[in-house]
Design a protein around this motif. Sequence first.
Motif, mmCIF file in Angstrom:
data_model
loop_
_atom_site.group_PDB
_atom_site.id
_atom_site.type_symbol
_atom_site.label_atom_id
_atom_site.label_comp_id
_atom_site.label_asym_id
_atom_site.label_seq_id
_atom_site.Cartn_x
_atom_site.Cartn_y
_atom_site.Cartn_z
ATOM 1 N N ALA A 140 6.880 -8.503 7.275
ATOM 2 C CA ALA A 140 7.676 -7.498 8.811
ATOM 3 C C ALA A 140 8.056 -6.234 8.923
ATOM 4 O O ALA A 140 7.877 -5.775 10.035
ATOM 5 N N ALA A 141 8.301 -5.950 7.349
ATOM 6 C CA ALA A 141 9.136 -4.862 7.327
ATOM 7 C C ALA A 141 7.608 -4.297 6.776
ATOM 8 O O ALA A 141 8.583 -2.327 6.952
ATOM 9 N N GLY A 142 6.857 -4.591 6.797
ATOM 10 C CA GLY A 142 6.132 -2.639 6.822
ATOM 11 C C GLY A 142 6.318 -2.594 5.116
ATOM 12 O O GLY A 142 5.520 -1.143 5.266
ATOM 13 N N ASP A 143 7.204 -3.237 4.460
ATOM 14 C CA ASP A 143 7.096 -2.861 3.014
ATOM 15 C C ASP A 143 5.670 -3.343 2.117
ATOM 16 O O ASP A 143 5.860 -4.108 1.302
ATOM 17 N N GLU A 144 4.662 -2.650 1.759
ATOM 18 C CA GLU A 144 3.202 -3.282 0.897
ATOM 19 C C GLU A 144 3.844 -2.674 -0.973
ATOM 20 O O GLU A 144 2.866 -3.291 -0.971
ATOM 21 N N ALA A 145 4.906 -2.248 -0.847
ATOM 22 C CA ALA A 145 4.602 -1.894 -2.567
ATOM 23 C C ALA A 145 5.435 -3.483 -2.489
ATOM 24 O O ALA A 145 4.911 -3.465 -3.522
ATOM 25 N N TYR A 184 18.540 -12.047 1.042
ATOM 26 C CA TYR A 184 19.730 -11.112 -0.236
ATOM 27 C C TYR A 184 18.962 -10.272 -1.400
ATOM 28 O O TYR A 184 18.857 -8.915 -1.701
ATOM 29 N N TYR A 185 17.675 -11.016 -1.573
ATOM 30 C CA TYR A 185 16.288 -10.579 -2.390
ATOM 31 C C TYR A 185 15.650 -9.219 -1.463
ATOM 32 O O TYR A 185 15.173 -8.561 -2.021
ATOM 33 N N ALA A 186 15.965 -9.738 -0.247
ATOM 34 C CA ALA A 186 14.275 -8.711 0.511
ATOM 35 C C ALA A 186 15.458 -7.634 1.062
ATOM 36 O O ALA A 186 14.696 -6.269 1.077
ATOM 37 N N ASP A 187 16.999 -7.339 0.334
ATOM 38 C CA ASP A 187 17.535 -5.814 0.897
ATOM 39 C C ASP A 187 16.619 -5.250 0.239
ATOM 40 O O ASP A 187 16.073 -4.901 -1.362
ATOM 41 N N PRO A 188 16.788 -3.665 0.930
ATOM 42 C CA PRO A 188 15.963 -2.188 0.180
ATOM 43 C C PRO A 188 16.195 -1.737 -0.570
ATOM 44 O O PRO A 188 15.915 -1.566 -1.621
ATOM 45 N N GLU A 189 17.498 -2.383 -1.243
ATOM 46 C CA GLU A 189 18.452 -1.663 -2.176
ATOM 47 C C GLU A 189 17.976 -2.242 -3.274
ATOM 48 O O GLU A 189 18.003 -1.605 -4.320
ATOM 49 N N TYR A 190 17.848 -4.122 -2.753
ATOM 50 C CA TYR A 190 17.816 -4.772 -4.644
ATOM 51 C C TYR A 190 16.256 -4.109 -4.757
ATOM 52 O O TYR A 190 16.304 -3.980 -6.330
ATOM 53 N N TRP A 191 15.532 -4.282 -3.846
ATOM 54 C CA TRP A 191 13.690 -4.037 -3.741
ATOM 55 C C TRP A 191 14.103 -2.016 -4.129
ATOM 56 O O TRP A 191 12.998 -1.894 -5.168
ATOM 57 N N ALA A 192 14.401 -1.300 -4.580
ATOM 58 C CA ALA A 192 14.262 -0.225 -4.853
ATOM 59 C C ALA A 192 15.095 -0.157 -6.447
ATOM 60 O O ALA A 192 14.214 0.094 -7.499
ATOM 61 N N ARG A 193 15.552 -0.762 -6.482
ATOM 62 C CA ARG A 193 15.761 -0.875 -8.416
ATOM 63 C C ARG A 193 14.942 -1.628 -9.307
ATOM 64 O O ARG A 193 15.294 -1.318 -10.253
#
Length: 206
Positions: A140-145, A184-193
């Motif tokens: 939904a957020a379009g985060d392909e990576a 929580y696990y979909a948080d952008p900062e979490y995924w960046a780490r």
Amino acid sequence: PSRKSNDELIIREWPAIQRIMASLGQKQVSQATIVRKLSSYKRQNQTKKALWELDSLCRTRHILRFINDVDLRRSIQKALNRGEAYHRLRRAVAFVNGGRLRVHTEAEQQLWNECARLIANAIIHYNTALLSRVHEQKRAAGDEAAMTFIAGMSPVAWRYVNLFGAMDFGAATTPVDIDALASYYADPEYWARMLQATADEEDEES
């Protein structure tokens, strides 16, 4: 490469091979039954020899593809890793009991195995449900990576599970909020780490 295949034998026995393949495909007979029947003949059965020749061709083709195709090797290794991960999960569940079967009868042993399988499947189901929700939010957020990363993850993980706790298979008084955990696990900062840690591990391996 030590010899050539007997193509003439395969062609001659091809109608019989097709009948066997059709029977297997329609679930009319098992592989074990076919092998047992072909091996029961006193003389060397020509259809069995033709199947062995065809099997050699298929295995040779697979080996050559495995040698030349890097993506195929990676896919096979991933599949093997997933199977091994499941066995490690089953061993982790068994280790709670000291790795020993404290049973006295065959029925108790079967019950113990089924309970261990139920616990393993419950953990995998929970992980799959959580990853699916996170994937939906990332789509939904379009985060392909992140979507690509999740697609390569295995749901066989149990480090966060307290296997030494008490298992309650009754009705839960407070259902687990999968959506809240997924957020929580979909948080952008979490995924960046997460992506950075994965990139660092790949750099160390290379």
